[in-house]
Design an enzyme around this catalytic site. Structure first.
Site, short mmCIF file in Angstrom:
data_model
loop_
_atom_site.label_atom_id
_atom_site.label_comp_id
_atom_site.label_asym_id
_atom_site.label_seq_id
_atom_site.Cartn_x
_atom_site.Cartn_y
_atom_site.Cartn_z
N GLU A 80 0.96 -1.08 -0.07
CA GLU A 80 -0.02 -0.04 -0.02
C GLU A 80 0.91 1.26 0.20
OE1 GLU A 80 -2.84 0.27 3.35
OE2 GLU A 80 -3.50 2.31 2.41
N ARG B 61 6.16 -13.54 9.38
CA ARG B 61 6.33 -12.08 9.29
C ARG B 61 7.74 -11.90 9.85
NH1 ARG B 61 2.86 -8.13 8.67
NH2 ARG B 61 3.71 -6.06 9.59
N LYS C 5 4.99 2.77 11.05
CA LYS C 5 4.89 3.83 10.10
C LYS C 5 4.71 4.99 11.23
CE LYS C 5 3.97 1.95 5.95
NZ LYS C 5 2.92 1.12 5.75
P1 ATP Z 1 3.27 -2.18 7.91
O1 ATP Z 1 1.91 -2.12 8.59
O2 ATP Z 1 4.51 -2.40 8.75
O3 ATP Z 1 3.43 -0.85 7.28
P2 ATP Z 1 1.89 -3.57 5.77
O4 ATP Z 1 1.62 -4.98 5.65
O5 ATP Z 1 0.87 -2.58 6.19
O6 ATP Z 1 2.82 -3.29 6.66
P3 ATP Z 1 1.82 -3.38 2.94
O7 ATP Z 1 2.49 -2.41 2.34
O8 ATP Z 1 0.58 -3.48 3.14
O9 ATP Z 1 2.46 -2.89 4.45
O10 ATP Z 1 2.95 -4.68 2.71
C1 ATP Z 1 3.06 -5.12 1.41
C2 ATP Z 1 3.47 -6.57 1.74
O11 ATP Z 1 4.55 -6.71 2.69
C3 ATP Z 1 2.38 -7.35 2.25
O12 ATP Z 1 2.11 -8.65 1.56
C4 ATP Z 1 2.65 -7.58 3.68
O13 ATP Z 1 2.24 -8.85 4.02
C5 ATP Z 1 4.39 -7.74 3.47
N1 ATP Z 1 4.83 -7.36 4.74
C6 ATP Z 1 4.63 -6.33 5.49
N2 ATP Z 1 5.43 -6.31 6.59
C7 ATP Z 1 6.11 -7.63 6.61
C8 ATP Z 1 7.02 -8.29 7.53
N3 ATP Z 1 7.37 -7.57 8.65
N4 ATP Z 1 7.56 -9.32 7.15
C9 ATP Z 1 7.07 -9.77 5.98
N5 ATP Z 1 6.31 -9.32 5.18
C10 ATP Z 1 5.55 -8.15 5.30
MG MG Z 2 0.67 -0.83 6.10
MG MG Z 3 -1.15 -3.12 4.61
#
Ligand code: ATP
Ligand code: MG
Ligand code: MG
Length: 546
Positions: free
Chosen positions: A32, A259, A269
């Site tokens: 995202e 994860r 963030k």
């Molecule tokens: P955050 O909340 O830390 O910003 P998010 O999941 O909201 O992470 P996205 O931009 O939606 O961030 O993530 C893109 C991809 O990266 C998703 O498939 C998510 O599962 C993966 N991802 C995010 N954080 C991790 C992590 N700590 N380890 C492995 N994969 C991750």
């Molecule tokens: Mg996110």
């Molecule tokens: Mg997300």
């Protein structure tokens, strides 16, 4: 570097492939665009791009841009750049928002087959329908679930046409509330959002699809074969499959990997933003952070971290073999060697790898050594420089023996050491680094330590901001570096290992070296033509500098 054999030929990801052993693997990485990517995303990138690459397939970089309130233009570029920096090439760059019309049409289809309804309930009411606190009451549906298809269609079109305000109504999937999985309890499919224009579709839409409605369908549109996501989506697998099946579209296969969690730092963030706003760190790319732009700025090579839980160790192991050595002094004190003359030395860039070549260094009658390598009083168990004691100087013709020293009365600091060559001593117990007066230059060296004192800053009393390590950044303003630096700079990017240098190109951070007996360093983006700023990438040994 990522070891594809270890990652994809065995274990979990191999099993995932065997469940659907297709010829044309298609995966996606779906961030995202609401912030900079962090080290956890690097794992997601390695898993998704790596999996497809290993099986000869392709990967979409899909911006999951369905929430205009949180997304910003600048993140799109930053995300693309980081994927490239990590060495991956998207097959295509797509946007969930490109499918808004298609998704809308499928929402109408879902209504038409009796599997979606427009609901007017508020949050508290919805919570009760879902069993209330700890599932204390039985689950039930509201009366809106009984509306006719025509009614639902008309109301959904009213939503689309702006006849409702945000939160007044939403489209709900009609799933199976008897299922034990909360992801089947009539999830939201569409919400009204009218306050912010979408960065791509402007004011075109007043309703936006949820993650649960969007993700599985976009995966389907792109013919994703293996949709790999993190384990917090395990329960969502059921709703993912339910929607694609209900709409009779192509069905990708969702599987979940672990994860990545990093202790001793924060990745959220919201929390990083706080650190930036309060000027605790320089910016989102401060080398003490674990965003990918920060890791890059710090000088960590993109292919240097596969075993991420042993992050620093694997970087160290990689740099050990790939970057040149130079002599640098963080806290210089001059040593005047009474019987020395200027001579030119030929010094190899690596003690082990002759391919790295060598460079000329001038040994001068006055050299600088590090303050920590001198003691005013000798002792038996001490093996560096002290009055009457000898120490070796790396690459120099002879060891030196200190004869006297002078001190600044006011500060109590040693200002000059006098020495002579110790020509009798064949081999000194210790060899220290030094920098001559010819060709060397002043640099600013920044040593970064853990940003927090504890392993779990989020659990600290009073919150993570109360757990800051006051020594997280130590700056040496008057460090000195030897003349070989110019060649290291000219020949960057380091490492020069075949084929890989392309990835690290461009940035100052690709000018990397080991400062002998000090640490690994890279050039910081704050450097200017007259001032070099260096970042410590990692220490030489595991516990140093903690
Ligand atoms: P955050 O909340 O830390 O910003 P998010 O999941 O909201 O992470 P996205 O931009 O939606 O961030 O993530 C893109 C991809 O990266 C998703 O498939 C998510 O599962 C993966 N991802 C995010 N954080 C991790 C992590 N700590 N380890 C492995 N994969 C991750
Ligand atoms: Mg996110
Ligand atoms: Mg997300």
């Amino acid at each position: 570097p990522i070891d594809p054999e270890a990652m994809f030929k065995q274990g979990f990801l191999d099993d995932v492939y065997k469940e659907r052993p297709v010829k044309n693997v298609i995966t996606r990485f779906p961030p995202e665009p609401n912030g900079y990517l962090h080290i956890g995303h690097a794992k997601a990138i390695a898993v998704n791009f790596g999996f497809a690459k290993y099986h000869g397939g392709v990967t979409y970089l899909r911006f999951d841009d369905t929430n205009p309130e949180k997304e910003e233009e600048k993140y799109f570029d930053a995300i693309q750049e980081v994927v490239k920096w990590l060495g991956f090439e998207p097959y295509k760059i797509t946007y969930s928002s490109d499918n808004f019309q298609k998704l809308y049409d499928l929402a109408e289809k879902l209504i038409n087959i009796g599997k979606a309804y427009v609901c007017y309930c508020e949050d508290t009411e919805i919570k009760l329908q879902r069993g209330g606190e700890k599932g204390a009451n039985p689950r039930y549906r509201c009366k809106h679930a009984d509306q006719t298809t025509e009614d639902n269609l008309a109301k959904f079109r009213d939503m689309r046409d702006g006849k409702y305000k945000p939160r007044e109504a939403f489209l709900r999937m009609k799933q199976d509330i008897t299922d034990g999985n909360p992801q089947m309890w009539d999830l939201a499919a569409y919400r009204i959002k009218t306050d912010t224009p979408h960065h791509r579709t402007g004011w075109d839409w007043k309703i936006y699809p949820t993650y649960d409605f969007t993700h599985c369908l976009c995966d389907s549109f792109e013919d994703i074969t293996h949709s790999l996501c993190t384990t917090e989506f395990i329960l969502s697998r059921v709703s993912y499959e339910w929607l694609n099946k209900s709409l009779e579209v192509y069905e990708p296969m969702q599987r979940e990997y672990g994860r990545l969690n990093l202790t001793g730092t924060v990745l959220s963030k919201r929390k990083i933003l706080k650190l930036v706003e309060e000027k605790i760190v320089r910016d989102w790319d401060d080398p003490r952070l674990y965003t990918l732009i920060a890791i890059r700025r710090r000088g960590v090579p993109p292919w240097g971290h596969s075993g991420i839980h042993r992050f620093e160790q694997s970087i160290r192991k990689y740099l050990e073999k790939t970057v040149p050595r130079l002599m640098m002094i963080l806290d210089p004190v001059p040593v005047v060697i009474d019987d020395a003359e200027e001579i030119e030395l030929d010094v190899p860039f690596s003690p082990k790898d002759p391919k790295m070549g060598s460079h000329k260094v001038k040994f001068t009658p006055t050299v600088y050594i590090d303050r920590s390598d001198f003691r005013e009083e000798d002792s038996k168990d001490y093996f560096r420089l002290a009055p009457g004691k000898s120490v070796g100087l790396l690459h120099a013709p002879y060891p030196i023996k200190a004869t006297s020293f002078t001190k600044d009365e006011a500060t109590g600091k040693v200002t000059e050491i006098r020495a002579v060559f110790d020509k009798e001593l064949k081999k000194a117990k210790t060899y220290i680094q030094w920098v001559g007066t010819a060709g060397s230059r002043k640099v600013e060296a920044r040593i970064h330590n853990a940003l927090f004192k504890s392993e779990k800053p989020e659990d600290a009393e009073g919150g993570f901001l109360k757990d800051l390590n006051p020594e997280s950044e130590v700056i040496y303003h008057d460090a000195l570096i030897e003349s070989g630096f110019d060649e290291v700079k000219r020949r960057a990017p380091w490492p020069e290992a075949a084929g890989e240098s392309e990835l690290g190109k461009g940035g100052p951070e690709s000018i990397r070296f080991q400062a002998l007996r000090v640490a690994y360093f890279a050039v910081d983006s704050d450097s200017t033509d007259d001032k070099i700023v260096l970042n410590r990438i990692v220490s030489l040994k595991e516990d140093a500098g903690k």
